[in-house]
Design an enzyme around this catalytic site. Structure first.
Site, PDB file in Angstrom:
ATOM      1  N   LYS A  13       0.812  -1.224   0.000  1.00 37.08           N
ATOM      2  CA  LYS A  13       0.000   0.000   0.000  1.00 37.08           C
ATOM      3  C   LYS A  13       0.851   1.283   0.000  1.00 37.08           C
ATOM      4  O   LYS A  13       2.061   1.245   0.262  1.00 37.08           O
ATOM      5  CB  LYS A  13      -0.930  -0.034   1.220  1.00 37.08           C
ATOM      6  CG  LYS A  13      -1.929  -1.197   1.207  1.00 37.08           C
ATOM      7  CD  LYS A  13      -2.900  -1.100   2.385  1.00 37.08           C
ATOM      8  CE  LYS A  13      -3.879  -2.256   2.383  1.00 37.08           C
ATOM      9  NZ  LYS A  13      -4.950  -2.082   3.401  1.00 37.08           N
ATOM     10  N   TYR A  53     -12.625  -2.556  -3.432  1.00 39.87           N
ATOM     11  CA  TYR A  53     -13.186  -2.659  -2.082  1.00 39.87           C
ATOM     12  C   TYR A  53     -14.719  -2.675  -2.106  1.00 39.87           C
ATOM     13  O   TYR A  53     -15.352  -2.139  -1.190  1.00 39.87           O
ATOM     14  CB  TYR A  53     -12.682  -1.514  -1.215  1.00 39.87           C
ATOM     15  CG  TYR A  53     -11.267  -1.700  -0.706  1.00 39.87           C
ATOM     16  CD1 TYR A  53     -10.899  -2.849   0.010  1.00 39.87           C
ATOM     17  CD2 TYR A  53     -10.297  -0.731  -0.904  1.00 39.87           C
ATOM     18  CE1 TYR A  53      -9.613  -3.021   0.482  1.00 39.87           C
ATOM     19  CE2 TYR A  53      -8.993  -0.897  -0.422  1.00 39.87           C
ATOM     20  CZ  TYR A  53      -8.660  -2.047   0.271  1.00 39.87           C
ATOM     21  OH  TYR A  53      -7.388  -2.223   0.756  1.00 39.87           O
ATOM     22  N   ASN A 116      -2.090  -0.160   7.005  1.00 43.17           N
ATOM     23  CA  ASN A 116      -1.568  -1.451   7.468  1.00 43.17           C
ATOM     24  C   ASN A 116      -0.702  -2.159   6.418  1.00 43.17           C
ATOM     25  O   ASN A 116      -0.569  -3.375   6.414  1.00 43.17           O
ATOM     26  CB  ASN A 116      -2.716  -2.333   7.959  1.00 43.17           C
ATOM     27  CG  ASN A 116      -3.723  -2.627   6.873  1.00 43.17           C
ATOM     28  OD1 ASN A 116      -3.563  -2.180   5.733  1.00 43.17           O
ATOM     29  ND2 ASN A 116      -4.749  -3.392   7.189  1.00 43.17           N
ATOM     30  N   HIS A 119      -2.360  -5.386   1.435  1.00 37.56           N
ATOM     31  CA  HIS A 119      -3.634  -6.083   1.227  1.00 37.56           C
ATOM     32  C   HIS A 119      -3.312  -7.398   0.534  1.00 37.56           C
ATOM     33  O   HIS A 119      -2.433  -7.434  -0.332  1.00 37.56           O
ATOM     34  CB  HIS A 119      -4.570  -5.260   0.327  1.00 37.56           C
ATOM     35  CG  HIS A 119      -5.696  -6.084  -0.221  1.00 37.56           C
ATOM     36  ND1 HIS A 119      -6.875  -6.265   0.463  1.00 37.56           N
ATOM     37  CD2 HIS A 119      -5.798  -6.826  -1.348  1.00 37.56           C
ATOM     38  CE1 HIS A 119      -7.656  -7.080  -0.238  1.00 37.56           C
ATOM     39  NE2 HIS A 119      -7.023  -7.436  -1.344  1.00 37.56           N
ATOM     40  N   GLU A 130      -9.953 -10.313  -7.806  1.00 39.77           N
ATOM     41  CA  GLU A 130      -8.964  -9.230  -7.709  1.00 39.77           C
ATOM     42  C   GLU A 130      -7.916  -9.310  -8.821  1.00 39.77           C
ATOM     43  O   GLU A 130      -7.474  -8.286  -9.348  1.00 39.77           O
ATOM     44  CB  GLU A 130      -8.310  -9.259  -6.325  1.00 39.77           C
ATOM     45  CG  GLU A 130      -9.312  -8.892  -5.226  1.00 39.77           C
ATOM     46  CD  GLU A 130      -8.794  -9.136  -3.809  1.00 39.77           C
ATOM     47  OE1 GLU A 130      -7.628  -9.549  -3.650  1.00 39.77           O
ATOM     48  OE2 GLU A 130      -9.575  -8.905  -2.867  1.00 39.77           O
TER      49      GLU A 130
HETATM   50  P1  CMP Z   1      -7.326  -4.663   3.667  1.00 39.60           P
HETATM   51  O1  CMP Z   1      -6.784  -6.012   3.942  1.00 39.60           O
HETATM   52  O2  CMP Z   1      -6.834  -3.919   2.487  1.00 39.60           O
HETATM   53  O3  CMP Z   1      -8.926  -4.773   3.598  1.00 39.60           O
HETATM   54  C1  CMP Z   1      -9.784  -3.709   3.922  1.00 39.60           C
HETATM   55  C2  CMP Z   1      -9.047  -2.559   4.501  1.00 39.60           C
HETATM   56  O4  CMP Z   1      -9.860  -1.640   5.209  1.00 39.60           O
HETATM   57  C3  CMP Z   1      -8.073  -3.068   5.562  1.00 39.60           C
HETATM   58  O5  CMP Z   1      -7.019  -3.744   4.963  1.00 39.60           O
HETATM   59  C4  CMP Z   1      -7.717  -1.786   6.275  1.00 39.60           C
HETATM   60  O6  CMP Z   1      -6.784  -1.005   5.547  1.00 39.60           O
HETATM   61  C5  CMP Z   1      -9.069  -1.095   6.258  1.00 39.60           C
HETATM   62  N1  CMP Z   1      -9.837  -1.314   7.479  1.00 39.60           N
HETATM   63  C6  CMP Z   1     -10.448  -2.433   7.876  1.00 39.60           C
HETATM   64  N2  CMP Z   1     -11.095  -2.233   9.043  1.00 39.60           N
HETATM   65  C7  CMP Z   1     -10.875  -0.959   9.376  1.00 39.60           C
HETATM   66  C8  CMP Z   1     -11.276  -0.150  10.446  1.00 39.60           C
HETATM   67  N3  CMP Z   1     -12.049  -0.624  11.437  1.00 39.60           N
HETATM   68  N4  CMP Z   1     -10.872   1.124  10.470  1.00 39.60           N
HETATM   69  C9  CMP Z   1     -10.094   1.621   9.475  1.00 39.60           C
HETATM   70  N5  CMP Z   1      -9.679   0.901   8.417  1.00 39.60           N
HETATM   71  C10 CMP Z   1     -10.073  -0.376   8.357  1.00 39.60           C
END
Ligand code: CMP
Length: 139
Positions: A13, A53, A116, A119, A130
């Protein structure tokens, strides 16, 4: 022992690219024994974010997630290997970097549940969906 070679769509990311962690994260996947089948630096636009998403677009966390994911370049990566979908999910750790286990990518390097770092497809069906979004007609 039987093997189950499959593919996963991984996004390294914008926070990872900004922080200079692209090489570190890719290196973890390579050292695990996974193969890089495709790798492109791309910037998500709003339409691609909504498509990728789709299951989250109505959630309260989606608007800031969309802003973050479209904020700069990311690396779109296709990885292959034995049980790659499950293996990569284990390697990246729990969604919230504050709670992810030490030794995982998020556990070692992230302190947020939005920014984070990585993904990864969470099932064979999402990998198929995807891969078609990010690398149409290629896998
Ligand atoms: P990802 O694995 O890309 O899938 C969905 C994304 O939404 C996740 O990683 C985070 O980046 C984001 N995400 C999921 N839950 C939350 C949350 N409670 N608050 C903020 N971001 C979230």
């Amino acid at each position: 022992m039987s093997s189950n070679t499959e593919r996963s769509l991984v996004l390294i990311k914008p926070d990872a690219v900004r922080r200079g962690l692209l090489g570190d994260i890719l290196s973890r996947f390579e050292r695990k024994g996974l193969l890089v089948d495709a790798l492109e630096l791309r910037t998500m636009d709003a339409a691609l974010a909504d498509e990728h998403y789709a299951e989250h677009v109505d959630k309260p966390f989606y608007p800031p997630l969309k802003d973050f994911m479209t904020s700069g370049p990311l690396a779109a990566v296709v990885l292959s290997g034995d049980s790659v979908i499950e293996v990569v999910r284990t390697m990246i750790g729990a969604t919230d970097g504050r709670k992810a286990a030490a030794g995982t990518i998020r556990g070692d390097l992230a302190l947020s549940n939005r920014e984070n770092l990585v993904h990864a497809s969470d099932s064979p069906d999402s990998a198929k969906r995807e891969l078609a979004i990010w690398f149409p007609g290629r896998f």
